[in-house]
Design a protein around this motif. Structure first.
Motif, PDB file in Angstrom:
ATOM      1  N   ILE A   1      -6.667  12.527   0.239  1.00 35.81           N
ATOM      2  CA  ILE A   1      -7.798  11.776  -0.312  1.00 35.81           C
ATOM      3  C   ILE A   1      -7.647  11.707  -1.825  1.00 35.81           C
ATOM      4  O   ILE A   1      -7.431  12.727  -2.485  1.00 35.81           O
ATOM      5  N   ASP A   2      -7.705  10.490  -2.318  1.00 33.34           N
ATOM      6  CA  ASP A   2      -7.676  10.214  -3.760  1.00 33.34           C
ATOM      7  C   ASP A   2      -9.135  10.074  -4.192  1.00 33.34           C
ATOM      8  O   ASP A   2      -9.711   8.993  -4.113  1.00 33.34           O
ATOM      9  N   PHE A   3      -9.743  11.204  -4.605  1.00 33.67           N
ATOM     10  CA  PHE A   3     -11.136  11.133  -5.065  1.00 33.67           C
ATOM     11  C   PHE A   3     -11.198  10.421  -6.411  1.00 33.67           C
ATOM     12  O   PHE A   3     -10.351  10.644  -7.296  1.00 33.67           O
TER      13      PHE A   3
ATOM     14  N   TYR B   1     -14.473   8.607  -1.874  1.00 33.23           N
ATOM     15  CA  TYR B   1     -13.272   8.992  -1.122  1.00 33.23           C
ATOM     16  C   TYR B   1     -12.358   7.771  -1.008  1.00 33.23           C
ATOM     17  O   TYR B   1     -12.836   6.622  -0.968  1.00 33.23           O
ATOM     18  N   GLU B   2     -11.058   8.026  -0.965  1.00 33.74           N
ATOM     19  CA  GLU B   2     -10.056   7.012  -0.620  1.00 33.74           C
ATOM     20  C   GLU B   2      -9.021   7.722   0.234  1.00 33.74           C
ATOM     21  O   GLU B   2      -8.260   8.542  -0.283  1.00 33.74           O
ATOM     22  N   LEU B   3      -9.004   7.450   1.532  1.00 33.53           N
ATOM     23  CA  LEU B   3      -7.996   8.074   2.396  1.00 33.53           C
ATOM     24  C   LEU B   3      -6.680   7.313   2.282  1.00 33.53           C
ATOM     25  O   LEU B   3      -6.680   6.082   2.327  1.00 33.53           O
ATOM     26  N   GLU B   4      -5.583   8.055   2.145  1.00 35.46           N
ATOM     27  CA  GLU B   4      -4.286   7.406   1.918  1.00 35.46           C
ATOM     28  C   GLU B   4      -3.160   8.118   2.664  1.00 35.46           C
ATOM     29  O   GLU B   4      -3.199   9.344   2.832  1.00 35.46           O
ATOM     30  N   LEU B   5      -2.167   7.354   3.075  1.00 41.88           N
ATOM     31  CA  LEU B   5      -0.921   7.957   3.546  1.00 41.88           C
ATOM     32  C   LEU B   5      -0.203   8.520   2.325  1.00 41.88           C
ATOM     33  O   LEU B   5      -0.124   7.850   1.290  1.00 41.88           O
TER      34      LEU B   5
HETATM   35 ZN    ZN Z   1      -6.284   5.496  -4.259  1.00 43.03          ZN
END
Ligand code: ZN
Length: 200
Positions: free
Chosen positions: A84-86, A53-57
């Protein structure tokens, strides 16, 4: 609709993946078929052993523009939310090691989870965090961005016509990690939950 993603936009995350700090934004894209929204679950794909997971604005563009000047860039941002940028991390490491593009590791079906959006008010710091199974795993603040929102709009619009509805994933802070079946991810802006995603 285009989905832009910015890599290595927080110093602490660049460090955790042992990357140098960029002097220009690291840009990649996802296709519209990557999107999962409305709280639908994410089905773990068979793409290697570590889906992170990568949580992002996430910024949503409100009007069309090309070669946008910095002082006007904020006015192209209509709303802000969380996504989320999986990432298929071991596959990405393999591609990076060979100097190949990242799409197979970043742009697969379901790799862009979208939560709720609210109208954008420029100038606020946006404070956000991710909980995995009710435990906080990522903490972010837009003031820590290496490349700020208005700069990203200006930069991207040099290369691409921005269109209403386009999205910009603005990068992830430190704390990325793997998911497994049964995990529940919840993203918060301030104390409001903007995103929930179950891993199936
Ligand atoms: Zn990312």
């Amino acid at each position: 609709m285009k989905i832009f993603c910015i890599g290595r936009n927080y110093a602490d995350h660049a460090k955790e993946l042992k990357n140098d700090l960029p002097t220009e934004p690291v840009v990649f894209m996802k296709p519209a078929t990557a999107v999962i929204k409305d709280g639908k679950p994410f089905y773990l794909p068979d793409l290697g052993s570590s889906i992170h997971y990568e949580l992002e604005l996430v910024l949503r563009i409100g009007k069309n523009g090309k070669s946008i000047d910095l002082p006007f860039a904020d006015s192209y941002i209509e709303s802000i939310g969380l996504g989320i940028d999986f990432t298929a991390r071991d596959l990405q490491d393999k591609l990076k090691g060979k100097g190949l593009p990242w799409e197979l590791a970043k742009a697969f079906d379901g790799s862009a989870i979208l939560g709720d959006f609210v109208p954008y008010n420029s100038g606020e710091p946006f404070i956000f965090h991710l909980e995995k199974n009710k435990e906080k795993v990522q903490d972010g603040n837009s003031k820590d961005l290496i490349f700020k929102f208005d700069f990203l709009v200006q930069y991207l619009s040099k290369y691409f016509t921005l269109q209403k509805g386009d999205l910009i994933f603005t990068g992830t802070p430190a704390g990325v990690g793997p998911v497994k079946i049964g995990d529940v991810l919840e993203g918060y802006m301030a104390s409001n939950r903007f995103l929930k995603c179950e891993i199936k």
